[in-house]
Structures are given as structure tokens and as C-alpha cells.
Enzyme design. Structure first.
Site, PDB file in Angstrom:
ATOM      1  N   LYS A 196       0.812  -1.226   0.000  1.00 19.87           N
ATOM      2  CA  LYS A 196       0.000   0.000   0.000  1.00 19.87           C
ATOM      3  C   LYS A 196       0.843   1.273   0.000  1.00 19.87           C
ATOM      4  O   LYS A 196       0.438   2.299  -0.522  1.00 19.87           O
ATOM      5  CB  LYS A 196      -0.950   0.006   1.192  1.00 19.87           C
ATOM      6  CG  LYS A 196      -2.070  -1.006   1.024  1.00 19.87           C
ATOM      7  CD  LYS A 196      -3.245  -0.720   1.916  1.00 19.87           C
ATOM      8  CE  LYS A 196      -4.438  -1.584   1.529  1.00 19.87           C
ATOM      9  NZ  LYS A 196      -4.258  -3.014   1.938  1.00 19.87           N
ATOM     10  N   GLU A 222      -9.857   6.736   3.282  1.00 17.00           N
ATOM     11  CA  GLU A 222     -10.764   5.762   3.887  1.00 17.00           C
ATOM     12  C   GLU A 222      -9.914   4.586   4.339  1.00 17.00           C
ATOM     13  O   GLU A 222      -8.839   4.353   3.800  1.00 17.00           O
ATOM     14  CB  GLU A 222     -11.790   5.282   2.856  1.00 17.00           C
ATOM     15  CG  GLU A 222     -11.286   4.179   1.901  1.00 17.00           C
ATOM     16  CD  GLU A 222     -10.226   4.645   0.905  1.00 17.00           C
ATOM     17  OE1 GLU A 222     -10.077   5.867   0.727  1.00 17.00           O
ATOM     18  OE2 GLU A 222      -9.548   3.785   0.302  1.00 17.00           O
ATOM     19  N   SER A 258       1.785  -9.727  -1.101  1.00 12.86           N
ATOM     20  CA  SER A 258       1.413  -8.319  -0.937  1.00 12.86           C
ATOM     21  C   SER A 258       1.729  -7.749   0.445  1.00 12.86           C
ATOM     22  O   SER A 258       1.923  -6.549   0.577  1.00 12.86           O
ATOM     23  CB  SER A 258      -0.075  -8.144  -1.244  1.00 12.86           C
ATOM     24  OG  SER A 258      -0.864  -9.013  -0.454  1.00 12.86           O
TER      25      SER A 258
HETATM   26  C1  LIG Z   1      -5.115  -4.038   1.495  1.00 11.14           C
HETATM   27  C2  LIG Z   1      -4.398  -5.271   1.191  1.00 11.14           C
HETATM   28  C3  LIG Z   1      -4.768  -6.094   0.099  1.00 11.14           C
HETATM   29  C4  LIG Z   1      -5.967  -5.849  -0.760  1.00 11.14           C
HETATM   30  O1  LIG Z   1      -5.948  -4.667  -1.518  1.00 11.14           O
HETATM   31  P1  LIG Z   1      -5.683  -4.659  -3.073  1.00 11.14           P
HETATM   32  O2  LIG Z   1      -5.985  -3.262  -3.468  1.00 11.14           O
HETATM   33  O3  LIG Z   1      -6.599  -5.663  -3.699  1.00 11.14           O
HETATM   34  O4  LIG Z   1      -4.268  -5.014  -3.289  1.00 11.14           O
HETATM   35  C5  LIG Z   1      -3.988  -7.200  -0.170  1.00 11.14           C
HETATM   36  N1  LIG Z   1      -2.920  -7.533   0.588  1.00 11.14           N
HETATM   37  C6  LIG Z   1      -2.549  -6.780   1.653  1.00 11.14           C
HETATM   38  C7  LIG Z   1      -1.373  -7.194   2.446  1.00 11.14           C
HETATM   39  C8  LIG Z   1      -3.273  -5.625   1.982  1.00 11.14           C
HETATM   40  O5  LIG Z   1      -2.901  -4.883   3.040  1.00 11.14           O
END
Ligand SMILES: *Cc1c(COP(=O)(O)O)cnc(C)c1O
Length: 393
Positions: A85, A107, A375
């Protein structure tokens, strides 16, 4: 003059007239600065020095042996604040500064985007007000505290279901009134144009790096790229590096919750229908009257009843495939990666790991090379996982 912001028939701008001037101003600034050498030099500096880019593309040897595939992990979990993020909040935060804005709003659902916004607010000395459903404020006290430590102000939202979708509505309301000095920093590839395009742009650094790194390590492109999909930003970011390579299979993994056959699911592309939510046309979890359903996933980041419009387009054109993984399967993914690689993934990313195991188990996929977009890291999910596993901590 605003472009239509469409991906095929999806996307667009479905907002009250009052927001249009703000979107126009934002679009103009984004197109002006996205190719501006000074802006990009500065963004690159912060991505490297503050966030920790480039992230490694790690060959997961143990998991590869177990799966019978060559498995690489794109280590977004190693970034500052623990997830991808920050790529987007640094990009938009810097853009806000270049636009002369003096205040950020955002948000947040579970709080991850709120934290990434608050730390960027601290870095760029921009006060950050974060809208958060009061239900989520209750559930995520630690994240509220983290935001406040970085100088963010959390504004509990009492309307509707008191969760993420209501927080987004309130943030738009604030933006309309305060657009003069305020930038609304949306956290995923959703919302009206130019957000889906802009957030993809700032996240596409993941795919650019991953493509270069896999070419260095394997001398060829991967067979498949697998990423979890909430709003769609980490997936769109890594897909961007391979979208033009038709031979690379792109797979988005949604939060199936208790299963797509049950009402407790977050699998918007797998189970939803076309509809408008938060300013754009995409897939939505809704009832027959168009009322938005509550989404459900064990991972807060996949718990959203909408999805970015470009993913809808990639689904209907067949460029990407979308699948769902249940809470239970995701927990197995979480345990697998922790045990075999010593890497504790976020519950969101665990969905991608879980699907990678399924993918690898198919006869036709034996020996293939796959990249999993990791992610985020799992520290934030410790209590949830312990509870699900029946372990007391
Ligand atoms: C917020 C988040 C997501 C989901 O958000 P996307 O916009 O779909 O990437 C996925 N993985 C992690 C670790 C997150 O914090």
C-alpha cells in the site's frame, strides 16, 4: 476536460456533479506529473529510502520442491508498513504536495491503508484525516493507535453498516466540501476516473521490477502470476508488468470467505454482478434490488463488496482469470508459507499462496514457473490466525 476513464464498458465516472471539478483537477495534475522527471526522481527517492524498494523476487526453494513448480515470491511484505500500500500512498502523497494541497483524507477498512496514509502524512508534513467505520474502529484498536501515533486523525463513521463502504462515502463528502486544500487519497484501483488508472500507475512498479527480476533469474517470463484481489491494486500492479505478454497467465484470487455458494463471501468477480459502486461501473456483491451486500473474508483487506473496474474488463476479455479461495484454504496457505519458508504472509497474500498450491497440483502445470505476489506480511493477523487455529496467545 475529463477522459471517460473506461476499461471496455467498465470504470467511468458515476459521481454527483459537485465532485467533477475535483476529479478534473486531479486528472490534470496526474497527467502532468506522472512523466515529470523531477516528480519521478523524488518519488523514486522515497520508494527506495523510505519504503525499501526494490523488493526482492525470492526463489522459494522449499515450497518449489513441495509444489513441483518453480515458485518465486515478490516480497512486497518487506516494505515499510508491511505491505504494497505504501507504493500508492507515497505516489499520491507526493502528487498532493506538488498540487499544493495541505491536507490528506483517506478511507480505511482494517486500517492498513490508513496507516500507510498516516505515515506518508507524517513524512510530507500533511495532516491526514482517516475515515473508518465505527465497527472497524472497535475491531482494529491497535491500527487506530498506530495511525494516531503517526499523527493521523481517525474519524469514526456511524452511517450504514459502519464499515469500509460507508467510510468511502463520508470521505467523498468531506472532499466535496474541502477540495480547495484537500487531496482524497484512495487506497486501491477503484473509485471514479482517474483513480483506477492512477493507483495502477503507482503500483505498477511491482510488475516492472518483477519482470526484470524474473528475466535475470530465469532468462524467461513466468508461466503464471498469482495475486490476491480485494480492490485490486497489488494484483493490478504486478499484472501491469506482464499484461502485454499473452503467454503469461494472470490469476487473481478473491476472498471466498465461507465459500462462494454461501452469503458469507468477498468474491466479487466470481460471484457478483455488474453494478455501480463508489463512482465506477464494475462487479458488485448486491441483491436483486441493487442493495450492496456485506462482504465477508477472514482477511480484512479482501472484505470489500466491489472491485476495481479494470479487473472486470480483464475478466470479461479473458486476459486474467479470477478464482476464489475460502478462509480455510487461506489459513492453510498461511501455515504452508510460514512452515516451509519461514515467511509469515498476510492473510490476504495467503489466498494467493493457497491458490498457487492448487495450480501446481494440476497435471498440466507440473514444473511451471510461477510468481506469487506476496502483498504483505502477517504480523497484523497473528491474533486472528491464533484464534482460528484454537491457539491461545
Ligand atoms: C489491502 C491489502 C490487500 C488488498 O488490496 P488490493 O488493493 O486488492 O491489493 C492485499 N494484501 C494486503 C497485504 C493488503 O494490506
Amino acid at each position: 476536460m475529463l477522459e471517460d476513464g473506461k476499461f471496455g464498458k467498465y470504470g467511468g465516472i458515476f459521481v454527483p456533479e459537485l465532485i467533477i471539478p475535483a476529479l478534473e483537477e486531479l486528472e490534470e495534475a496526474f497527467y502532468k506529473y506522472k512523466d515529470d522527471p523531477e516528480f519521478n526522481e523524488e518519488l523514486k527517492f522515497y520508494l527506495k529510502e523510505f519504503a525499501g524498494r526494490p523488493t526482492n523476487l525470492y526463489f522459494a526453494e522449499n515450497l518449489s520442491k513441495k509444489f513441483g513448480c518453480r515458485v518465486y515470491l515478490k516480497r512486497e511484505d518487506m516494505l515499510h508498513t508491511g505491505a504494497h500500500k505504501i507504493n500508492n500512498t507515497l505516489g499520491q502523497g507526493l502528487l498532493a504536495k506538488y498540487m499544493g494541497k495541505t491536507r490528506l483524507i483517506a478511507e480505511t477498512g482494517a486500517g492498513q491503508h490508513g496507516i500507510a496514509t498516516a505515515v506518508v502524512g507524517a513524512l510530507f508534513k500533511l495532516p491526514a484525516d482517516v475515515y473508518m467505520g465505527s465497527e472497524d474502529v472497535e475491531r482494529q484498536k491497535m491500527n487506530v493507535f498506530r495511525m494516531e501515533l503517526s499523527g493521523g486523525k481517525v474519524i469514526p463513521v456511524e452511517t450504514g453498516s459502519k464499515t469500509l463502504k460507508d467510510a468511502i462515502n463520508e470521505a467523498f463528502r468531506d472532499w466535496i466540501t474541502n477540495v480547495e486544500n484537500t487531496h482524497y487519497l484512495i487506497g486501491s484501483t477503484m473509485g471514479p476516473h482517474p483513480y483506477p488508472t492512477m493507483v495502477k500507475h503507482f503500483q505498477s512498479v511491482i510488475g516492472e521490477e518483477a519482470r526484470r527480476q524474473i528475466m535475470e533469474k530465469e532468462g524467461k517470463l513466468p508461466d503464471a502470476v498469482i495475486a490476491c484481489v480485494g480492490g485490486g491494486s497489488n494484483a493490478m500492479g504486478i499484472f501491469a508488468g506482464f499484461a502485454a505478454d499473452d503467454e503469461v497467465e494472470l490469476i487473481g484470487v478473491e476472498g471466498g470467505g465461507d465459500g462462494t455458494e454461501t452469503p458469507r463471501t468477498g468474491a466479487t468477480l466470481c460471484k457478483g454482478t455488474e453494478g455501480i459502486l463508489h463512482g465506477s461501473l464494475s462487479f458488485v456483491l448486491q441483491d436483486q434490488d441493487g442493495q450492496i451486500n456485506e462482504a465477508h473474508s477472514v482477511s480484512a483487506g479482501l472484505d470489500y463488496p466491489g472491485v476495481g473496474p479494470e479487473h472486470a474488463h480483464m475478466k470479461v476479455t479473458g486476459r486474467a482469470n479470477y478464482v476464489a479461495v475460502t478462509n480455510k484454504e487461506a489459513l492453510r496457505g498461511f501455515e504452508l508459507l510460514s512452515k516451509y519458508e519461514g515467511i509469515i504472509p498476510a492473510l490476504e497474500s495467503s489466498h494467493a499462496v493457497a491458490y498457487a498450491e492448487k495450480y501446481a497440483s494440476m497435471e498440466e502445470n507440473k514444473g511451471k514457473t510461477i510468481i506469487i505476489n506476496l502483498s504483505g506480511r502477517g504480523d497484523k493477523d497473528m491474533f486472528i490466525v491464533a484464534k482460528e487455529m484454537g491457539v491461545e496467545v
